[in-house]
Design a protein around this motif. Structure first.
Motif, PDB file in Angstrom:
ATOM      1  N   SER A 205      95.054  57.586  39.158  1.00 52.07           N
ATOM      2  CA  SER A 205      96.409  58.125  39.249  1.00 52.07           C
ATOM      3  C   SER A 205      96.357  59.420  40.047  1.00 52.07           C
ATOM      4  CB  SER A 205      96.941  58.408  37.853  1.00 52.07           C
ATOM      5  OG  SER A 205      96.291  59.553  37.344  1.00 52.07           O
ATOM      6  N   GLU A 206      97.543  59.814  40.540  1.00 52.70           N
ATOM      7  CA  GLU A 206      97.653  61.043  41.308  1.00 52.70           C
ATOM      8  C   GLU A 206      97.034  62.237  40.571  1.00 52.70           C
ATOM      9  OE1 GLU A 206     101.703  60.809  42.881  1.00 52.70           O
ATOM     10  OE2 GLU A 206     101.664  62.975  42.582  1.00 52.70           O
ATOM     11  N   GLU A 247      93.244  54.103  49.679  1.00 56.35           N
ATOM     12  CA  GLU A 247      93.935  53.916  48.392  1.00 56.35           C
ATOM     13  C   GLU A 247      94.514  55.215  47.842  1.00 56.35           C
ATOM     14  OE1 GLU A 247      93.926  50.707  46.965  1.00 56.35           O
ATOM     15  OE2 GLU A 247      93.116  50.295  48.974  1.00 56.35           O
ATOM     16  N   PRO A 249      96.797  58.153  46.807  1.00 54.31           N
ATOM     17  CA  PRO A 249      98.256  58.274  46.703  1.00 54.31           C
ATOM     18  C   PRO A 249      98.805  59.226  47.776  1.00 54.31           C
ATOM     19  CG  PRO A 249      97.203  58.676  44.571  1.00 54.31           C
ATOM     20  CD  PRO A 249      96.106  58.561  45.575  1.00 54.31           C
ATOM     21  N   THR A 252      98.871  62.964  47.137  1.00 58.50           N
ATOM     22  CA  THR A 252      97.536  63.573  47.206  1.00 58.50           C
ATOM     23  C   THR A 252      97.110  63.766  48.659  1.00 58.50           C
ATOM     24  OG1 THR A 252      97.036  62.342  45.193  1.00 58.50           O
ATOM     25  CG2 THR A 252      95.191  63.397  46.309  1.00 58.50           C
ATOM     26  N   THR A 296     102.200  53.996  54.312  1.00 55.53           N
ATOM     27  CA  THR A 296     101.451  54.265  53.083  1.00 55.53           C
ATOM     28  C   THR A 296     100.254  55.168  53.329  1.00 55.53           C
ATOM     29  OG1 THR A 296     100.232  52.206  53.374  1.00 55.53           O
ATOM     30  CG2 THR A 296     102.116  52.152  51.871  1.00 55.53           C
TER      31      THR A 296
END
Ligand SMILES: Nc1ncnc2c1ncn2[C@@H]1O[C@H](COP(=O)(O)OP(=O)(O)OP(=O)(O)O)[C@@H](O)[C@H]1O
Ligand SMILES: [Mg+2]
Length: 450
Positions: A205-206, A247, A249, A252, A296
């Motif tokens: 997770s972030e 990958e 985020p 980040t 993304t």
């Protein structure tokens, strides 16, 4: 071995001749150039051990000659002749890679001593490169096995950029050796004695990944009960490896870019900026360019990471290395597992060369390990192969290259054998598939003792 010569560059004829004369006692050939342009042409053509060049010349000057010398051959030593009392320029020349400078009027004995020393250093470099080259051909650098030209280009690039501080983006499918290459770059760099810190940016997770990268202070979030340094601080002076960077985020990514640009990091929940001294290497098996298009992955971060890009070929693009890798892993695992496996027979090797290796080197490594562990005899055969590799696949171009140069009889013998296996031993079908008459096939089966 023939020694590389000395190049003397000066547009003043009288001075050039006296320089050449002063250096003639040295045990190598001397070439003279009457100006910078002529020197550049010579440097583009062949290697010189030492270049003695005047700095101030009409047209192409000594700095340009220095640059050409360094570019044409990294081991080339350059001795620069500078005007009297022009210390600043001399320092500049040294910064750009000159080994020595000699002020004018030239003290010929001093010049001779400096050129002699440069020649000796050059000889040592050449001897060292030779030895290293021999070792690398046998062992690869940093345990990276690969003689295929595609791998040799990768290794040359690794060697070339390891010493710099440039960010490197390592691309390649899963199991192609991205992490191995990242470690090699670190180990060959001046940062080798400092930490190599890897972080996997996937599946986090972030909050977690940011706390891992940047650290946090007590109370920054629930559960942050003590101050904690992040990987950026932990890797100080060393290398930070951002694995599966595709990958990461988006939020980040912005923060990472800030840290890289400002060369400073603030722990989560803290305002204090701490200086960052890390070299960043990143790897991904994703198509980052596509991710940039999809929105993304941030384009600015993409450019920041790919100062140098290294692309690792898939294993099926370099089948000629399979044999080497198999031998490499065989030696490794026989020792590790204390098994008496000495080698692998040709049939089994051919099957390994022909297999498609979707999992690349990692899959090959695992296959060899499992073969060694389960081996019954001391030579691995087809019977020892994992079942997915055993199933015969259509042969492609590269696999044929592997067979090239082997005795025809052996190729034919194996070809008949494999085709017989494919048809379940049916001679009629085998003959038809191979375009032989049954009689001929029958004769060959007897001849080869199949
Ligand atoms: N050229 C090579 N020579 C010797 N061993 C290799 C080579 N390439 C890869 N290996 C070995 O194969 C395994 C996988 O390599 P590595 O972990 O570097 O791959 P990767 O590209 O990072 O894979 P992934 O994308 O799955 O993380 C490791 O055990 C590594 O030592
Ligand atoms: Mg990896």
């Amino acid at each position: 071995m023939k020694r590389d010569p000395i190049l003397v560059v000066d547009d003043d004829d009288a001075l050039r001749e006296s320089l050449v004369e002063a250096l003639e006692v040295l045990p190598v050939e001397i070439t003279a150039a009457a100006g910078g342009a002529e020197a550049q042409a010579l440097l583009a053509e062949r290697r010189f051990a030492v270049v003695v060049t005047d700095l101030v010349m009409k047209g192409v000057d000594g700095f340009a000659v220095l640059a050409a010398a360094k570019q044409s051959y990294a081991n080339c030593r350059v001795v620069m002749l500078t005007g009297h009392g022009s210390r600043d320029v001399a320092v500049q020349a040294m910064e750009q890679g000159a080994t020595y400078y000699v002020e004018k009027p030239v003290d010929l004995a001093d010049l001779r001593a400096k050129v002699k020393k440069s020649l000796e250093d050059h000889q040592k470099d050449v001897a060292y490169d030779d030895l290293r080259g021999q070792l690398e051909r046998v062992f690869g650098i940093e345990g990276i096995v690969g003689q295929d030209p595609k791998m040799q280009r990768v290794l040359a690039l690794v060697r070339q950029i390891a010493g710099t501080a440039a960010s490197v983006l390592i691309l390649g499918a899963s199991g192609t050796g991205k992490e191995l290459v990242a470690r090699a770059i670190h180990n060959l760099s001046p940062r080798q004695k400092r930490p190599f810190v890897a972080i996997n940016c996937g599946g986090m997770s972030e909050g977690t990944i940011e706390s891992e990268l940047f650290g946090h202070v007590k109370g920054a979030f629930t559960g942050a009960v003590v101050d904690r340094e992040g990987k950026f601080e932990y890797a100080a002076g060393g290398t930070l490896f951002l694995d599966e960077v595709g990958e990461m985020p988006l939020a980040t990514q912005i923060k990472l870019l800030r840290v890289l640009e400002e060369r400073a990091v603030a722990r989560l929940g803290d305002n204090k900026l701490r200086p960052v001294d890390v070299r960043v290497l990143a790897a991904t098996n994703a198509d980052l360019q596509q991710k940039v298009k999809d929105g993304t992955f941030r384009q600015d971060l993409y450019f920041r990471l790919k100062v140098v890009t290294i692309e690792l070929p898939s294993l099926r693009e370099r089948r000629s290395d399979i044999k080497l890798l198999v031998e490499h892993f065989l030696q490794h695992f026989r020792k590790l597992h204390g098994k008496d496996v000495e080698s692998i027979d040709r049939d089994a090797l051919v099957a390994l060369v022909q297999y498609d290796w979707p999992g690349n080197v990692r899959e090959l490594r695992n296959a060899v390990e499992s073969m060694v562990v389960r081996a019954r005899g001391n030579i691995l055969t087809r019977a020892d192969l994992p079942p997915e590799i055993w199933a015969p696949l259509p042969v492609d171009q590269d696999a044929w290259q592997f067979l090239a140069g082997q005795p025809w009889q052996e190729v034919e013998r194996n070809h008949i054998r494999v085709t017989l296996e494919l048809t379940g031993g049916n001679r009629q079908k085998t003959a038809r598939a191979m375009g032989l008459s049954e009689r001929t096939l029958y004769r060959k089966i007897r001849e080869y003792g199949l």
